[in-house]
Design a protein around this motif. Structure first.
Motif, PDB file in Angstrom:
ATOM      1  N   PRO A 156       0.807  -1.228   0.000  1.00  0.00           N
ATOM      2  CA  PRO A 156       0.000   0.000   0.000  1.00  0.00           C
ATOM      3  C   PRO A 156       0.839   1.275   0.000  1.00  0.00           C
ATOM      4  CG  PRO A 156      -0.820  -1.566   1.628  1.00  0.00           C
ATOM      5  CD  PRO A 156       0.455  -2.130   1.100  1.00  0.00           C
ATOM      6  N   GLU A 157       1.886   1.300   0.806  1.00  0.00           N
ATOM      7  CA  GLU A 157       2.699   2.510   0.876  1.00  0.00           C
ATOM      8  C   GLU A 157       3.428   2.767  -0.459  1.00  0.00           C
ATOM      9  OE1 GLU A 157       4.634   2.949   4.541  1.00  0.00           O
ATOM     10  OE2 GLU A 157       5.731   4.755   3.923  1.00  0.00           O
ATOM     11  N   LEU A 158       3.879   1.707  -1.086  1.00  0.00           N
ATOM     12  CA  LEU A 158       4.559   1.864  -2.378  1.00  0.00           C
ATOM     13  C   LEU A 158       3.581   2.355  -3.445  1.00  0.00           C
ATOM     14  CD1 LEU A 158       6.708  -1.409  -2.321  1.00  0.00           C
ATOM     15  CD2 LEU A 158       7.485   0.932  -1.878  1.00  0.00           C
ATOM     16  N   GLU A 159       2.380   1.781  -3.421  1.00  0.00           N
ATOM     17  CA  GLU A 159       1.373   2.181  -4.405  1.00  0.00           C
ATOM     18  C   GLU A 159       1.003   3.658  -4.232  1.00  0.00           C
ATOM     19  OE1 GLU A 159      -1.241  -1.115  -3.692  1.00  0.00           O
ATOM     20  OE2 GLU A 159      -0.425  -2.241  -5.394  1.00  0.00           O
ATOM     21  N   LYS A 160       0.966   4.106  -2.983  1.00  0.00           N
ATOM     22  CA  LYS A 160       0.693   5.525  -2.725  1.00  0.00           C
ATOM     23  C   LYS A 160       1.742   6.422  -3.371  1.00  0.00           C
ATOM     24  CE  LYS A 160      -0.926   5.187   1.716  1.00  0.00           C
ATOM     25  NZ  LYS A 160      -0.376   5.347   3.077  1.00  0.00           N
ATOM     26  N   MET A 161       2.967   5.874  -3.502  1.00  0.00           N
ATOM     27  CA  MET A 161       4.053   6.658  -4.101  1.00  0.00           C
ATOM     28  C   MET A 161       4.086   6.530  -5.629  1.00  0.00           C
ATOM     29  SD  MET A 161       7.160   6.053  -1.404  1.00  0.00           S
ATOM     30  CE  MET A 161       8.164   7.412  -2.023  1.00  0.00           C
ATOM     31  N   GLY A 162       3.059   5.900  -6.187  1.00  0.00           N
ATOM     32  CA  GLY A 162       2.988   5.805  -7.651  1.00  0.00           C
ATOM     33  C   GLY A 162       3.770   4.654  -8.251  1.00  0.00           C
ATOM     34  N   VAL A 163       4.177   3.729  -7.407  1.00  0.00           N
ATOM     35  CA  VAL A 163       4.950   2.586  -7.889  1.00  0.00           C
ATOM     36  C   VAL A 163       4.006   1.466  -8.330  1.00  0.00           C
ATOM     37  CG1 VAL A 163       6.589   0.794  -7.169  1.00  0.00           C
ATOM     38  CG2 VAL A 163       6.891   3.152  -6.390  1.00  0.00           C
ATOM     39  N   LEU A 164       4.351   0.815  -9.439  1.00  0.00           N
ATOM     40  CA  LEU A 164       3.565  -0.326  -9.920  1.00  0.00           C
ATOM     41  C   LEU A 164       4.027  -1.567  -9.143  1.00  0.00           C
ATOM     42  CD1 LEU A 164       1.531  -1.126 -12.145  1.00  0.00           C
ATOM     43  CD2 LEU A 164       3.503  -1.609 -13.616  1.00  0.00           C
ATOM     44  N   VAL A 165       3.106  -2.135  -8.340  1.00  0.00           N
ATOM     45  CA  VAL A 165       3.533  -3.206  -7.435  1.00  0.00           C
ATOM     46  C   VAL A 165       3.057  -4.578  -7.898  1.00  0.00           C
ATOM     47  CG1 VAL A 165       3.432  -4.088  -5.068  1.00  0.00           C
ATOM     48  CG2 VAL A 165       3.530  -1.623  -5.469  1.00  0.00           C
ATOM     49  N   TYR A 166       3.974  -5.519  -7.923  1.00  0.00           N
ATOM     50  CA  TYR A 166       3.607  -6.924  -8.100  1.00  0.00           C
ATOM     51  C   TYR A 166       3.638  -7.575  -6.729  1.00  0.00           C
ATOM     52  CZ  TYR A 166       3.381 -11.678  -9.834  1.00  0.00           C
ATOM     53  OH  TYR A 166       2.993 -12.959 -10.082  1.00  0.00           O
ATOM     54  N   HIS A 167       2.496  -8.106  -6.296  1.00  0.00           N
ATOM     55  CA  HIS A 167       2.379  -8.642  -4.938  1.00  0.00           C
ATOM     56  C   HIS A 167       2.998 -10.034  -4.812  1.00  0.00           C
ATOM     57  CE1 HIS A 167      -0.753  -5.829  -3.143  1.00  0.00           C
ATOM     58  NE2 HIS A 167      -0.522  -5.359  -4.350  1.00  0.00           N
ATOM     59  N   LEU A 168       3.846 -10.200  -3.815  1.00  0.00           N
ATOM     60  CA  LEU A 168       4.508 -11.496  -3.588  1.00  0.00           C
ATOM     61  C   LEU A 168       3.855 -12.295  -2.465  1.00  0.00           C
ATOM     62  CD1 LEU A 168       8.268 -10.450  -3.829  1.00  0.00           C
ATOM     63  CD2 LEU A 168       6.915 -11.660  -5.560  1.00  0.00           C
ATOM     64  N   GLY A 169       2.742 -11.795  -1.934  1.00  0.00           N
ATOM     65  CA  GLY A 169       2.100 -12.482  -0.812  1.00  0.00           C
ATOM     66  C   GLY A 169       2.656 -11.982   0.504  1.00  0.00           C
ATOM     67  N   THR A 170       2.188 -12.579   1.580  1.00  0.00           N
ATOM     68  CA  THR A 170       2.543 -12.045   2.896  1.00  0.00           C
ATOM     69  C   THR A 170       4.024 -12.273   3.234  1.00  0.00           C
ATOM     70  OG1 THR A 170       2.078 -12.140   5.249  1.00  0.00           O
ATOM     71  CG2 THR A 170       1.679 -14.156   4.002  1.00  0.00           C
ATOM     72  N   ASN A 171       4.567 -11.287   3.932  1.00  0.00           N
ATOM     73  CA  ASN A 171       5.957 -11.282   4.384  1.00  0.00           C
ATOM     74  C   ASN A 171       6.372 -12.545   5.096  1.00  0.00           C
ATOM     75  OD1 ASN A 171       8.002  -9.471   4.141  1.00  0.00           O
ATOM     76  ND2 ASN A 171       6.938  -7.904   5.348  1.00  0.00           N
ATOM     77  N   ALA A 172       5.419 -13.080   5.836  1.00  0.00           N
ATOM     78  CA  ALA A 172       5.727 -14.171   6.742  1.00  0.00           C
ATOM     79  C   ALA A 172       6.008 -15.479   5.992  1.00  0.00           C
ATOM     80  CB  ALA A 172       4.558 -14.374   7.696  1.00  0.00           C
ATOM     81  N   ASP A 173       5.620 -15.547   4.726  1.00  0.00           N
ATOM     82  CA  ASP A 173       5.670 -16.827   4.041  1.00  0.00           C
ATOM     83  C   ASP A 173       6.454 -16.774   2.728  1.00  0.00           C
ATOM     84  OD1 ASP A 173       5.243 -19.309   3.052  1.00  0.00           O
ATOM     85  OD2 ASP A 173       3.085 -19.065   2.715  1.00  0.00           O
ATOM     86  N   PRO A 174       7.721 -17.193   2.763  1.00  0.00           N
ATOM     87  CA  PRO A 174       8.521 -17.140   1.534  1.00  0.00           C
ATOM     88  C   PRO A 174       8.047 -18.123   0.455  1.00  0.00           C
ATOM     89  CG  PRO A 174       9.774 -18.192   3.290  1.00  0.00           C
ATOM     90  CD  PRO A 174       8.498 -17.693   3.909  1.00  0.00           C
ATOM     91  N   THR A 175       7.157 -19.067   0.819  1.00  0.00           N
ATOM     92  CA  THR A 175       6.651 -20.020  -0.180  1.00  0.00           C
ATOM     93  C   THR A 175       5.952 -19.290  -1.323  1.00  0.00           C
ATOM     94  OG1 THR A 175       6.155 -21.417   1.699  1.00  0.00           O
ATOM     95  CG2 THR A 175       5.342 -22.160  -0.424  1.00  0.00           C
ATOM     96  N   ASN A 176       5.109 -18.321  -0.949  1.00  0.00           N
ATOM     97  CA  ASN A 176       4.411 -17.518  -1.956  1.00  0.00           C
ATOM     98  C   ASN A 176       5.373 -16.704  -2.793  1.00  0.00           C
ATOM     99  OD1 ASN A 176       1.597 -17.803  -2.009  1.00  0.00           O
ATOM    100  ND2 ASN A 176       1.491 -16.945   0.052  1.00  0.00           N
ATOM    101  N   ALA A 177       6.342 -16.083  -2.117  1.00  0.00           N
ATOM    102  CA  ALA A 177       7.298 -15.237  -2.831  1.00  0.00           C
ATOM    103  C   ALA A 177       8.095 -16.062  -3.833  1.00  0.00           C
ATOM    104  CB  ALA A 177       8.220 -14.546  -1.836  1.00  0.00           C
ATOM    105  N   ALA A 178       8.516 -17.262  -3.423  1.00  0.00           N
ATOM    106  CA  ALA A 178       9.278 -18.127  -4.332  1.00  0.00           C
ATOM    107  C   ALA A 178       8.431 -18.475  -5.556  1.00  0.00           C
ATOM    108  CB  ALA A 178       9.712 -19.404  -3.610  1.00  0.00           C
ATOM    109  N   ARG A 179       7.175 -18.793  -5.302  1.00  0.00           N
ATOM    110  CA  ARG A 179       6.273 -19.207  -6.381  1.00  0.00           C
ATOM    111  C   ARG A 179       6.062 -18.088  -7.400  1.00  0.00           C
ATOM    112  NH1 ARG A 179       1.366 -21.311  -3.528  1.00  0.00           N
ATOM    113  NH2 ARG A 179       2.741 -23.059  -3.023  1.00  0.00           N
TER     114      ARG A 179
END
Ligand code: TXA
Ligand code: MG
Length: 340
Positions: free
Chosen positions: A272-295
């Motif tokens: 959310p904070e990045l999007e407020k700054m006009g950045v195009l964000v690709y969501h990697l899932g929640t911080n707590a779970d690297p499984t999503n980020a890896a995927r």
């Protein structure tokens, strides 16, 4: 012409025949898509290198469907290897083992060892079994580019350069297998990947992890370990250290004056904070779970490239569990790393 086929049983058989006839087939595994050829057919293996634009000095992984095939390609299978195989195969673990003479030098880049893996994916296993031969397969991308986690990614990179793409949907792990060298004591991880260091250590005790190399060096134990690899088209700036978030935010502030289009690979919590700054964000899932980020990390890099961002930013991951592999790939993909 590349045939694009869904991975149903008839099409898997057609693809297996293509392998037998010396053709190239891209197929899903649980890590990333592989570009397969008959590992014992030197001419077929040669086509892999030309389709990818891959230098011959970079050896391939030989994929098997079961342990019954191991003695055809490996000359000695130590008790240590056996223990790992029993617990972690089929799976995202590649073992470096002494090779049999039938394995062509082109597969191993002239090394006396061969990289072996039994993938944990029904389509991959059915294909190898039906082909009746071990299948040599690197990731199915153009050399140096991002590994493909969908059949569409393969098509984007290799359309008209290969015979068949078997579409088995998105891969579940999303980063490549862990490459483990058993010739040293302790064993060492040459490339962190889908099977974590912790999983390996639970079976054989402490292992070393080879650090990133700055540039291609003579005698590099694994040529795929070049620093710049697995890379998107846009610049990637990686932020790590205690003050990574502040450094990232002030970097974004500076970017406002350049007119550059900025993208981010970010955890849901940061988005959310990045999007407020006009950045195009690709969501990697929640911080707590690297499984999503890896995927999703490779799909994210490809997506941001397709959106034509000039630069992408990312906050680094902790070096635990799957985080170690993500950290490794981000460092290789990065044009610069900001430590603060
Ligand atoms: O998950 C994966 O490993 C995927 C799927 C398709 O199985 N394959 C893959 O292959 O990532 P590739 O070619 O992109 O990476 C193979 C890695 C390279 O870093 C290569 O240098 C290393 O394995 N390798 C292969 N044979 C080796 C050997 N004999 N000794 C040391 N490293 C080796
Ligand atoms: Mg690769």
């Amino acid at each position: 012409m590349t045939k694009y086929l869904s991975a149903d049983p008839d099409n898997i058989l057609e693809a297996a025949q293509m392998i037998q006839n010396g053709g190239l087939v891209a197929f899903p595994t649980e890590t990333v898509y592989g570009l397969g050829a008959n590992a014992l057919d030197v001419e077929a293996v040669g086509k892999i290198f030309s389709a990818k634009g891959r230098p011959a000095a970079d050896p391939l992984i030989v994929h098997l469907y079961g342990l019954q095939q191991i003695s055809s390609v490996v000359s000695s299978f130590s008790p240590l290897a056996q223990r790992l195989a029993e617990s972690l195969w089929p799976g995202a673990l590649t073992l470096i083992l002494p090779k049999q003479a039938v394995v062509p030098d082109l597969v191993t880049s002239g090394l006396e060892t061969v990289a072996i893996r039994i993938p944990n994916h029904p389509v991959a296993l059915a294909l190898i079994k039906a082909a009746g031969t071990p299948i040599a397969a690197p990731s199915a991308n153009r050399f140096g580019h991002i590994s493909p986690t969908t059949a569409q990614h393969v098509q984007h990179d290799l359309d008209s350069r290969i015979d068949i793409i078997l579409d088995g949907g998105p891969t579940s792990i999303g980063v490549e297998s862990t490459v483990l060298d058993l010739s040293t004591t302790p064993a060492r991880i040459l490339r962190p990947g889908g099977v974590t260091r912790e999983m390996i250590e639970a079976i054989i005790g402490p292992v070393n992890v080879l650090g990133l190399r700055k540039k291609a060096e003579k005698g590099l134990p694994s040529p795929g370990l070049l620093e710049k690899h697995y890379a998107p088209r846009a610049e990637l700036v990686l932020f790590r250290g205690e003050n990574a978030w502040q450094a990232l935010i002030s970097y974004l502030d500076q970017q406002k004056t350049t007119g550059w289009k900025v993208g981010a690979l970010a955890a849901d919590e940061d988005a959310p904070e990045l999007e407020k700054m006009g950045v195009l964000v690709y969501h990697l899932g929640t911080n707590a779970d690297p499984t999503n980020a890896a995927r999703h990390i490779y799909a994210g890099m490809r997506w941001l490239d397709a959106q034509k961002v000039d630069v992408m930013v990312c906050r680094d991951f902790e070096a635990q569990g799957l985080g170690l592999a993500i950290r490794d790939r981000l460092a290789r993909a990065a044009t610069s790393i900001n430590e603060s």
